[in-house]
Design a protein around this motif. Sequence first.
Motif, PDB file in Angstrom:
ATOM      1  N   PHE A 177     -12.477 -14.069  10.414  1.00 30.85           N
ATOM      2  CA  PHE A 177     -11.045 -13.730  10.384  1.00 30.85           C
ATOM      3  C   PHE A 177     -10.857 -12.224  10.384  1.00 30.85           C
ATOM      4  CE2 PHE A 177     -10.828 -17.832   7.860  1.00 30.85           C
ATOM      5  CZ  PHE A 177     -10.425 -18.588   8.944  1.00 30.85           C
ATOM      6  N   ASP A 178      -9.740 -11.776  10.952  1.00 33.00           N
ATOM      7  CA  ASP A 178      -9.416 -10.354  10.865  1.00 33.00           C
ATOM      8  C   ASP A 178      -8.824 -10.062   9.479  1.00 33.00           C
ATOM      9  OD1 ASP A 178      -6.860 -11.382  10.988  1.00 33.00           O
ATOM     10  OD2 ASP A 178      -6.378 -10.534  12.940  1.00 33.00           O
ATOM     11  N   GLU A 179      -8.684  -8.795   9.160  1.00 39.20           N
ATOM     12  CA  GLU A 179      -8.258  -8.404   7.810  1.00 39.20           C
ATOM     13  C   GLU A 179      -6.859  -8.923   7.472  1.00 39.20           C
ATOM     14  OE1 GLU A 179     -10.040  -7.132   5.329  1.00 39.20           O
ATOM     15  OE2 GLU A 179     -11.696  -7.377   6.724  1.00 39.20           O
ATOM     16  N   GLU A 180      -5.971  -8.948   8.451  1.00 36.49           N
ATOM     17  CA  GLU A 180      -4.608  -9.430   8.197  1.00 36.49           C
ATOM     18  C   GLU A 180      -4.605 -10.915   7.852  1.00 36.49           C
ATOM     19  OE1 GLU A 180      -0.334  -9.794  10.518  1.00 36.49           O
ATOM     20  OE2 GLU A 180      -1.857  -8.423  11.291  1.00 36.49           O
ATOM     21  N   THR A 181      -5.413 -11.703   8.546  1.00 33.77           N
ATOM     22  CA  THR A 181      -5.516 -13.140   8.262  1.00 33.77           C
ATOM     23  C   THR A 181      -6.142 -13.371   6.896  1.00 33.77           C
ATOM     24  OG1 THR A 181      -5.745 -13.571  10.622  1.00 33.77           O
ATOM     25  CG2 THR A 181      -6.394 -15.333   9.134  1.00 33.77           C
ATOM     26  N   LYS A 182      -7.176 -12.605   6.561  1.00 35.82           N
ATOM     27  CA  LYS A 182      -7.805 -12.734   5.244  1.00 35.82           C
ATOM     28  C   LYS A 182      -6.803 -12.447   4.135  1.00 35.82           C
ATOM     29  CE  LYS A 182     -12.535 -11.477   6.503  1.00 35.82           C
ATOM     30  NZ  LYS A 182     -13.605 -10.486   6.315  1.00 35.82           N
ATOM     31  N   LEU A 183      -6.029 -11.380   4.305  1.00 32.58           N
ATOM     32  CA  LEU A 183      -5.033 -11.020   3.298  1.00 32.58           C
ATOM     33  C   LEU A 183      -3.980 -12.112   3.162  1.00 32.58           C
ATOM     34  CD1 LEU A 183      -4.184  -8.775   1.363  1.00 32.58           C
ATOM     35  CD2 LEU A 183      -2.816  -7.807   3.209  1.00 32.58           C
ATOM     36  N   SER A 184      -3.552 -12.682   4.282  1.00 26.47           N
ATOM     37  CA  SER A 184      -2.566 -13.763   4.254  1.00 26.47           C
ATOM     38  C   SER A 184      -3.126 -14.991   3.544  1.00 26.47           C
ATOM     39  CB  SER A 184      -2.163 -14.121   5.685  1.00 26.47           C
ATOM     40  OG  SER A 184      -1.384 -15.285   5.707  1.00 26.47           O
ATOM     41  N   LYS A 185      -4.362 -15.372   3.844  1.00 27.28           N
ATOM     42  CA  LYS A 185      -4.965 -16.552   3.219  1.00 27.28           C
ATOM     43  C   LYS A 185      -5.179 -16.345   1.721  1.00 27.28           C
ATOM     44  CE  LYS A 185      -7.145 -18.557   7.255  1.00 27.28           C
ATOM     45  NZ  LYS A 185      -6.482 -19.847   7.194  1.00 27.28           N
ATOM     46  N   ARG A 186      -5.542 -15.138   1.308  1.00 25.70           N
ATOM     47  CA  ARG A 186      -5.688 -14.864  -0.123  1.00 25.70           C
ATOM     48  C   ARG A 186      -4.349 -14.959  -0.832  1.00 25.70           C
ATOM     49  NH1 ARG A 186      -9.594 -10.756   1.500  1.00 25.70           N
ATOM     50  NH2 ARG A 186      -8.002  -9.167   1.304  1.00 25.70           N
ATOM     51  N   ALA A 187      -3.272 -14.472  -0.192  1.00 21.42           N
ATOM     52  CA  ALA A 187      -1.941 -14.558  -0.790  1.00 21.42           C
ATOM     53  C   ALA A 187      -1.491 -16.004  -0.900  1.00 21.42           C
ATOM     54  CB  ALA A 187      -0.946 -13.750   0.042  1.00 21.42           C
ATOM     55  N   ILE A 188      -1.771 -16.814   0.115  1.00 21.64           N
ATOM     56  CA  ILE A 188      -1.414 -18.236   0.067  1.00 21.64           C
ATOM     57  C   ILE A 188      -2.151 -18.923  -1.073  1.00 21.64           C
ATOM     58  CG2 ILE A 188      -1.670 -20.415   1.310  1.00 21.64           C
ATOM     59  CD1 ILE A 188      -1.157 -18.765   3.906  1.00 21.64           C
ATOM     60  N   GLU A 189      -3.435 -18.639  -1.218  1.00 24.26           N
ATOM     61  CA  GLU A 189      -4.225 -19.260  -2.297  1.00 24.26           C
ATOM     62  C   GLU A 189      -3.737 -18.820  -3.665  1.00 24.26           C
ATOM     63  OE1 GLU A 189      -6.922 -21.817  -3.914  1.00 24.26           O
ATOM     64  OE2 GLU A 189      -6.269 -21.634  -1.846  1.00 24.26           O
ATOM     65  N   LEU A 190      -3.371 -17.556  -3.797  1.00 24.92           N
ATOM     66  CA  LEU A 190      -2.834 -17.058  -5.058  1.00 24.92           C
ATOM     67  C   LEU A 190      -1.540 -17.775  -5.415  1.00 24.92           C
ATOM     68  CD1 LEU A 190      -3.184 -14.974  -7.327  1.00 24.92           C
ATOM     69  CD2 LEU A 190      -1.869 -13.385  -5.934  1.00 24.92           C
ATOM     70  N   ASN A 191      -0.662 -17.965  -4.444  1.00 26.59           N
ATOM     71  CA  ASN A 191       0.590 -18.680  -4.695  1.00 26.59           C
ATOM     72  C   ASN A 191       0.353 -20.149  -5.018  1.00 26.59           C
ATOM     73  OD1 ASN A 191       2.316 -16.515  -4.478  1.00 26.59           O
ATOM     74  ND2 ASN A 191       2.489 -16.716  -2.261  1.00 26.59           N
ATOM     75  N   ASN A 192      -0.637 -20.779  -4.378  1.00 24.78           N
ATOM     76  CA  ASN A 192      -0.968 -22.164  -4.714  1.00 24.78           C
ATOM     77  C   ASN A 192      -1.465 -22.267  -6.152  1.00 24.78           C
ATOM     78  OD1 ASN A 192      -0.262 -23.167  -2.226  1.00 24.78           O
ATOM     79  ND2 ASN A 192      -2.339 -23.087  -1.397  1.00 24.78           N
ATOM     80  N   GLY A 193      -2.250 -21.295  -6.588  1.00 25.52           N
ATOM     81  CA  GLY A 193      -2.714 -21.286  -7.979  1.00 25.52           C
ATOM     82  C   GLY A 193      -1.571 -21.138  -8.950  1.00 25.52           C
ATOM     83  N   ARG A 194      -0.612 -20.284  -8.621  1.00 18.92           N
ATOM     84  CA  ARG A 194       0.557 -20.121  -9.483  1.00 18.92           C
ATOM     85  C   ARG A 194       1.359 -21.412  -9.557  1.00 18.92           C
ATOM     86  NH1 ARG A 194       1.949 -14.343  -6.819  1.00 18.92           N
ATOM     87  NH2 ARG A 194       0.664 -13.064  -8.191  1.00 18.92           N
ATOM     88  N   ALA A 195       1.531 -22.085  -8.423  1.00 17.25           N
ATOM     89  CA  ALA A 195       2.264 -23.352  -8.415  1.00 17.25           C
ATOM     90  C   ALA A 195       1.540 -24.401  -9.254  1.00 17.25           C
ATOM     91  CB  ALA A 195       2.447 -23.845  -6.984  1.00 17.25           C
ATOM     92  N   ALA A 196       0.209 -24.437  -9.180  1.00 10.21           N
ATOM     93  CA  ALA A 196      -0.557 -25.393  -9.980  1.00 10.21           C
ATOM     94  C   ALA A 196      -0.406 -25.113 -11.470  1.00 10.21           C
ATOM     95  CB  ALA A 196      -2.035 -25.341  -9.576  1.00 10.21           C
ATOM     96  N   MET A 197      -0.390 -23.822 -11.847  1.00  5.39           N
ATOM     97  CA  MET A 197      -0.200 -23.482 -13.263  1.00  5.39           C
ATOM     98  C   MET A 197       1.170 -23.922 -13.755  1.00  5.39           C
ATOM     99  SD  MET A 197      -2.090 -19.839 -13.842  1.00  5.39           S
ATOM    100  CE  MET A 197      -1.603 -19.015 -12.346  1.00  5.39           C
ATOM    101  N   MET A 198       2.194 -23.739 -12.940  1.00  2.00           N
ATOM    102  CA  MET A 198       3.539 -24.168 -13.337  1.00  2.00           C
ATOM    103  C   MET A 198       3.603 -25.693 -13.435  1.00  2.00           C
ATOM    104  SD  MET A 198       5.037 -21.449 -13.993  1.00  2.00           S
ATOM    105  CE  MET A 198       6.621 -22.128 -14.359  1.00  2.00           C
ATOM    106  N   GLY A 199       2.909 -26.377 -12.539  1.00  2.00           N
ATOM    107  CA  GLY A 199       2.894 -27.835 -12.577  1.00  2.00           C
ATOM    108  C   GLY A 199       2.243 -28.366 -13.837  1.00  2.00           C
ATOM    109  N   ILE A 200       1.103 -27.806 -14.216  1.00  2.00           N
ATOM    110  CA  ILE A 200       0.426 -28.293 -15.421  1.00  2.00           C
ATOM    111  C   ILE A 200       1.219 -27.921 -16.659  1.00  2.00           C
ATOM    112  CG2 ILE A 200      -1.131 -26.335 -15.822  1.00  2.00           C
ATOM    113  CD1 ILE A 200      -2.103 -29.994 -16.144  1.00  2.00           C
ATOM    114  N   LEU A 201       1.887 -26.771 -16.640  1.00  2.00           N
ATOM    115  CA  LEU A 201       2.755 -26.403 -17.756  1.00  2.00           C
ATOM    116  C   LEU A 201       3.891 -27.414 -17.899  1.00  2.00           C
ATOM    117  CD1 LEU A 201       3.540 -24.374 -19.980  1.00  2.00           C
ATOM    118  CD2 LEU A 201       4.869 -23.164 -18.240  1.00  2.00           C
TER     119      LEU A 201
END
Length: 126
Positions: A78-102
């Motif tokens: 992946f190019d750097e822009e795609t990597k950055l986008s995928k990391r941001a998506i994963e970070l947001n998914n983790g935040r959503a999972a934390m809110m769900g378990i809360l």
Amino acid sequence: IHLSGDIDYSGHSFDSYPNGLAAVFGDSAIPQAGALQIFAFVGFLELFVMKDSANGAEPGDFPGDFRNGALDFGWDTFDEETKLSKRAIELNNGRAAMMGILGLMVHEKLGEIDMVADLPIIGALQ
């Protein structure tokens, strides 16, 4: 939903233990030896398997890089822009999972004080 089969050699099935916090605290909780085995296994994974480094390098390409040379689904292509986008998506998914378990933990505690969560879309939960 519970796994089929027994959780130990004594014949205790997975569904013989309650859900949620009651599985850890309470009269019918998982035995202390079992909880210690789970804790030790997670500790082993944290210390020896899921290290924050990429392909044997010094600490990973970025925080949270747990590939360790074992899993690589084309990340390096992946190019750097795609990597950055995928990391941001994963970070947001983790935040959503934390809110769900809360939300699940809060709902479980509401049941103990005889409050019914009346949700606008699906109604009251028992």
